[in-house]
Enzyme design. Sequence first.
Site, mmCIF file in Angstrom:
data_model
loop_
_atom_site.group_PDB
_atom_site.id
_atom_site.type_symbol
_atom_site.label_atom_id
_atom_site.label_comp_id
_atom_site.label_asym_id
_atom_site.label_seq_id
_atom_site.Cartn_x
_atom_site.Cartn_y
_atom_site.Cartn_z
ATOM 1 N N GLY A 1 150.561 10.813 59.218
ATOM 2 C CA GLY A 1 150.105 9.438 59.420
ATOM 3 C C GLY A 1 148.759 9.425 60.110
ATOM 4 C CB VAL B 1 138.551 13.028 68.256
ATOM 5 C CG1 VAL B 1 137.056 13.131 68.539
ATOM 6 C CG2 VAL B 1 139.303 14.056 69.084
ATOM 7 C CE LYS C 1 128.137 4.533 66.780
ATOM 8 N NZ LYS C 1 128.876 5.709 66.269
ATOM 9 C CB THR D 1 130.656 12.329 60.403
ATOM 10 O OG1 THR D 1 130.947 13.517 61.151
ATOM 11 C CG2 THR D 1 129.174 12.000 60.523
#
Length: 510
Positions: A13, A48, A79, A345
Amino acid sequence: MQTAVRKIVIVGGGTAGWMAAAALIKALGSHAYDITLIESEDIGTVGVGEATIPPILEYNYFLGLDEDEFIRETNATFKLGIQFQDWRHLGHSYFHPFGLFGTEIDGFSFPHYYFRHYHKAGLSAVDIGKYNAETEAALLGRFGRVRREPGKPPVNYAFQFDAALYARYLRKYAEKRGVVRQEGKIVTVNQHPETGFITSVQMEKGRVIEGDLFIDCSGFRGLLIEQTLKTGYTDWSHWLPMNRAVAVPCERAGELLPYTRATAREAGWQWRIPLQHRTGNGYVFCDAFISEDEACETLLSRLDGKALADPKVLRFVTGRRNLAWNKNVVALGLASGFLEPLESTSIHLVQSGLFRFLALFPRHGFNPHIVNEYNREVELSYNNIKDFIIAHYKVTERDDTPFWRHVRQMAIPESLQNRLDVFRASCQTLWRDSELFREVSWVAILTGQGLVPEDYHPAADAMDDDDLRLHLGRWRSAVLDRVKGLPTHEDFIRRNCASEAFKRLEAAGG
């Protein structure tokens, strides 16, 4: 294997798994395809990747998400780019913005005209960011959605969000449309005795789940792509030596800034990602230069607010899987490879992999030409991003610690060295349409790190000095006018997309 694909099984997941589930059910529907996602509450996710880049708007648009709802549900902020502190040398700061520098002139890009001005005016520092609206807005803490109008700079943006809440949000989306979630751990992976294709997986309690196509989102371990199919891994740690990250959230403190901050540290760098309800922090480092315990202590000593959890250490090897698509398994996210989170990324690579896969979807079986094309495109994508990230370490003036001396002196890929040499000589970045990072990104990073082009395209000399000054002045005024009309980032969120956690903090005076 020319068998019609009808049963799709997603293993794992988290962000990658639920991004895959949501995109597949949106594109294929549930009438002709059975889509099952297997995950275990006992297996944690890495989480992360809390910061993103502008292409994520394409993914959200594809799903038909309401942006304000998505922001509220994920405690997201906006952002405008990334601020880099102490990368060129201690005390120096620059900004990598979304959007463009200036505007094209007579078919040639703005940086050539800017560097003509830079050299002839004898400027001592590159200040090309003043011709970019996202840079100016970010440094003033402003944000707003604006219409695209000729002669006016746009405001391009992405998001910073809670990755766990994002996965939960996409899970609701996917299950509502027909994705079936199965809770539990996989204990056995079954393969066809002749072809090696995966036929099914067996759960702890004995249930067998069959599939024609498997999407491996099982994280670093790569349960299907590596542990079962032995696909192999290309290790890039000789160019990107970072192999650890310690992450910890802390209480939100100060102004809610519309950008991610990356601060170079003694043995790596520290991220700061402001969300509506907290701030995400992490220290990415190489354990040859600092221990895990030291990294944890260093990070905790440099937080803006009180830590909300114990530090979590992640161990990884930068690189990519030799094949992202092997037999009837497609790997996404960390199962496909890992490039450290320096330029946000990770989530994009999931998205781009999904869109490539949907474009080449194997409805009638697994044609090797299609599989090879997918793998070729994924390899190119990883390689281009790899070079861009390496440049952050190689192009620096820092030599104050063993780590920075090491990365400054290390050998780099020939492809990157050629790009650096050409940029230094001519201001050409050599970017191609297929690359994620384009001219604005290369110009921002290379000049920000201290590599200033010695020349520019001669077409820039065709413009009269007065006309060039007039053009620069007009675009600078357009940037200032655009930014002046924007509210503060925090006010924009408060008025349009504040989460319940944001409101509680405000009510408590936080």
